[in-house]
Design a protein around this motif. Structure first.
Motif, short mmCIF file in Angstrom:
data_model
loop_
_atom_site.label_atom_id
_atom_site.label_comp_id
_atom_site.label_asym_id
_atom_site.label_seq_id
_atom_site.Cartn_x
_atom_site.Cartn_y
_atom_site.Cartn_z
N ALA A 170 -4.93 2.05 -12.08
CA ALA A 170 -4.72 3.45 -11.67
C ALA A 170 -3.61 4.09 -12.48
N GLY A 171 -2.54 3.35 -12.77
CA GLY A 171 -1.46 3.92 -13.57
C GLY A 171 -1.91 4.26 -14.98
N GLN A 172 -2.69 3.37 -15.58
CA GLN A 172 -3.19 3.65 -16.93
C GLN A 172 -4.13 4.85 -16.94
N ALA A 173 -5.03 4.91 -15.93
CA ALA A 173 -5.94 6.05 -15.86
C ALA A 173 -5.18 7.35 -15.59
N ALA A 174 -4.12 7.29 -14.77
CA ALA A 174 -3.35 8.49 -14.47
C ALA A 174 -2.62 8.99 -15.72
N ARG A 175 -2.09 8.05 -16.52
CA ARG A 175 -1.42 8.48 -17.76
C ARG A 175 -2.41 9.15 -18.71
N LEU A 176 -3.59 8.57 -18.86
CA LEU A 176 -4.59 9.19 -19.72
C LEU A 176 -5.01 10.56 -19.19
N ALA A 177 -5.17 10.66 -17.84
CA ALA A 177 -5.55 11.94 -17.25
C ALA A 177 -4.44 12.98 -17.45
N ARG A 231 -13.10 12.14 -8.65
CA ARG A 231 -13.96 11.01 -8.29
C ARG A 231 -13.25 9.69 -8.55
N ARG A 232 -12.47 9.63 -9.63
CA ARG A 232 -11.71 8.41 -9.90
C ARG A 232 -10.70 8.13 -8.79
N LEU A 233 -10.00 9.17 -8.35
CA LEU A 233 -9.04 8.98 -7.26
C LEU A 233 -9.73 8.53 -5.98
N ASN A 234 -10.90 9.09 -5.72
CA ASN A 234 -11.64 8.68 -4.52
C ASN A 234 -12.05 7.21 -4.60
N HIS A 235 -12.50 6.79 -5.80
CA HIS A 235 -12.88 5.38 -5.98
C HIS A 235 -11.67 4.48 -5.81
N GLU A 236 -10.52 4.89 -6.35
CA GLU A 236 -9.32 4.06 -6.20
C GLU A 236 -8.94 3.94 -4.72
N ALA A 237 -8.98 5.06 -3.99
CA ALA A 237 -8.66 4.99 -2.57
C ALA A 237 -9.67 4.12 -1.81
N LYS A 238 -10.94 4.21 -2.19
CA LYS A 238 -11.94 3.39 -1.53
C LYS A 238 -11.72 1.90 -1.80
N HIS A 239 -11.37 1.56 -3.06
CA HIS A 239 -11.10 0.16 -3.38
C HIS A 239 -9.87 -0.34 -2.62
N ARG A 240 -8.85 0.48 -2.53
CA ARG A 240 -7.66 0.07 -1.77
C ARG A 240 -8.00 -0.14 -0.29
N ASN A 241 -8.79 0.74 0.25
CA ASN A 241 -9.19 0.58 1.66
C ASN A 241 -9.99 -0.70 1.86
N ARG A 242 -10.84 -1.02 0.88
CA ARG A 242 -11.62 -2.25 1.00
C ARG A 242 -10.72 -3.47 0.95
N VAL A 243 -9.73 -3.45 0.04
CA VAL A 243 -8.80 -4.58 -0.05
C VAL A 243 -8.03 -4.73 1.27
N GLU A 244 -7.53 -3.61 1.80
CA GLU A 244 -6.77 -3.69 3.05
C GLU A 244 -7.67 -4.15 4.21
N ALA A 245 -8.91 -3.67 4.23
CA ALA A 245 -9.82 -4.09 5.30
C ALA A 245 -10.14 -5.58 5.20
N ALA A 246 -10.35 -6.06 3.96
CA ALA A 246 -10.62 -7.49 3.79
C ALA A 246 -9.40 -8.32 4.18
#
Length: 465
Positions: free
Chosen positions: A239-246, A31-46
């Motif tokens: 995302a990098g910090q969350a990936a290291r913790l994961a 779910r975290r990865l999906n949220h990150e991808a969604k936020h990136r898509n929003r930034v690119e769309a904006a």
């Protein structure tokens, strides 16, 4: 020996409890990865929307400026025409204001009417512009002559009718003709020069704005790129910090899985060496020797540790019901199975061969209801878990054939009990077909169960490799 075995069993239970949280962790990480991808898509769309808006704004501004520049070619003539019209109007108004109304200029109008007109604000040719006939102010006496004032409404002067109103209007028109003839027909040179300077200054301003339009658009585009870069940097850092913790958490789960396999190996070896130590411990050790629940790895995320090598050393499998299919996520049993379930429920209530005037044998009445009830219970047992989200899966192979066989068997039984129709031959054929279908479905389910048993061999104590 019991104390050592209890220690191993309790350690395995504690590790199993900790490992049971891995599925929730993997789901949360996905779910975290999906949220990150969604936020990136929003930034690119904006960002794309901002660039598109900047491009449209630049094109609209350049088109407007070019249109205004092209319109300046005829703007000078238009302004000169307007200025000349304004100059002539002021000249005519001044001339009409200088034409005072006197008794010697208009025939039939004496000093008394001059004073009456002055009392109504009509002293010069500029104070009125027309005369007309209309009803009297009190509604009596027929139509009267009204004088239309320039700054006001129309008024009626007693004593001024058609014979005096026409000379008054002709005097005003002659004064207007003289004023128009004396009005200037060309603009003064200084006025024309002033208009030319205004047009040239406007042209310079528009050309300057047109030259600055690309730079303004480029500045806005650079600002949009900067905002996009900052937003993506923030997302990348988080995302990098969350990936290291994961990764750390995933490594802990993998280490616990390896430790659990080692403890199961020790427990299996202890069982092989010392044998059974009692019924209570036997049940606990059977639960402890169950296989490790496998969690599907996330796509594109390598595990820091690979417990597969450790799992190859120990093969411990719990004996399960081999007649049921394993749940398949995303695949659910068809809702169409409600049709045979409802049919068998109805047959449980009304039986077979009992419609109309027919009366079935008591043995058939009891047997048909028991068969329909058994079929209903079996279908519900197989269908209900397979429509749920967590235990979704297809119906076992051969279930459809078995259901068809039971349906045809009940149909054939009803045909045998039908006393009014000669369908004995058809009933025999349907009975044979029902038996074939039921046996084929049963064989398919047995073969499927044997295949699964061959893939997952089980033993009471487990096999250590």
């Amino acid at each position: 020996m019991r104390a050592e075995r209890r220690r191993l069993i309790e350690s395995i239970g504690a590790l199993r409890h900790l490992l049971s949280k891995r599925r929730a962790f993997e789901v949360a990480d996905q779910r975290r990865l999906n949220h990150e991808a969604k936020h990136r898509n929003r930034v690119e769309a904006a960002h794309d929307k901002a660039l598109h808006r900047i491009h449209e704004e630049r094109a609209r501004q350049e088109a407007s400026l070019n249109h205004q520049l092209n319109a300046l070619d005829g703007e000078r003539e238009r302004q000169e025409t307007q200025a000349l019209a304004l100059l002539r109007r002021h000249s005519i108004e001044r001339a009409l204001s200088g034409e005072h109304l006197t008794a010697s200029q208009v025939n039939g109008i004496g000093n008394g009417l001059i004073r009456s007109l002055a009392a109504q604000g009509i002293r010069t040719a500029a104070d009125f512009h027309n005369v007309s006939w209309d009803k009297a102010p009190n509604g009596k006496g027929g139509d009267v002559l009204y004088i239309h004032r320039t700054k006001g409404d129309k008024v009626h002067i007693n004593g001024i009718g058609e014979h005096r109103g026409r000379p008054l209007l002709e005097w005003r028109q002659s004064a207007l003709s003289r004023a128009e003839a004396r009005a200037p027909h060309k603009l003064p040179p200084d006025e024309r020069h002033r208009i030319a300077e205004i047009i040239d200054a406007e042209r310079v301003r528009l050309r300057k704005e047109l030259a600055e339009a690309p730079q303004t658009a480029e500045t806005a585009r650079a600002e949009a790129v900067r905002l996009r870069t900052e937003a993506l940097d923030l997302l990348t850092t988080a995302a990098g910090q969350a990936a290291r913790l994961a990764a750390v958490r995933r490594a802990e789960f993998d280490a616990m899985a390896e430790r659990l396999l080692d403890l199961q190996s020790q427990l299996s070896a202890h069982v092989d060496t010392y044998g059974d130590v009692g019924r209570r411990v036997r049940r606990a050790q059977n639960r402890a020797l169950r296989p490790i629940p496998q969690t599907s790895p996330l796509p594109g995320i390598p595990s820091p540790r690979t417990p597969g090598d450790a799992a190859a050393r120990v093969s411990l499998t719990k004996v399960t019901d081999l007649t049921d299919s394993h749940p398949v996520p995303g695949v659910r049993a068809s809702p169409g199975w409600l049709v045979p379930i409802l049919y068998f429920c109805l047959t449980t209530v009304v039986g077979v061969g009992e419609l109309g005037d027919n009366t079935a044998h008591p043995y058939l009445m009891i047997a048909s209801r028991l068969v329909a009830l058994t079929a209903t219970a079996e279908l519900l047992r197989l269908w209900l878990p397979r429509i749920r989200t967590r235990t979704a899966g297809p119906m076992p192979d051969g279930t459809g054939w078995q259901t068809s066989g039971v349906f045809l068997a009940l149909t054939a039984a009803g045909m045998f009990e039908d006393e009014k129709s000669d369908v004995f031959g058809v009933a025999c054929v349907v009975s044979v077909l029902a038996a074939v279908l039921f046996l084929a479905g049963t064989g398919s389910r047995i073969v499927k169960a044997d295949d699964r048993a061959g893939k997952n061999p089980t033993s009471r104590n487990g096999a250590v490799s």
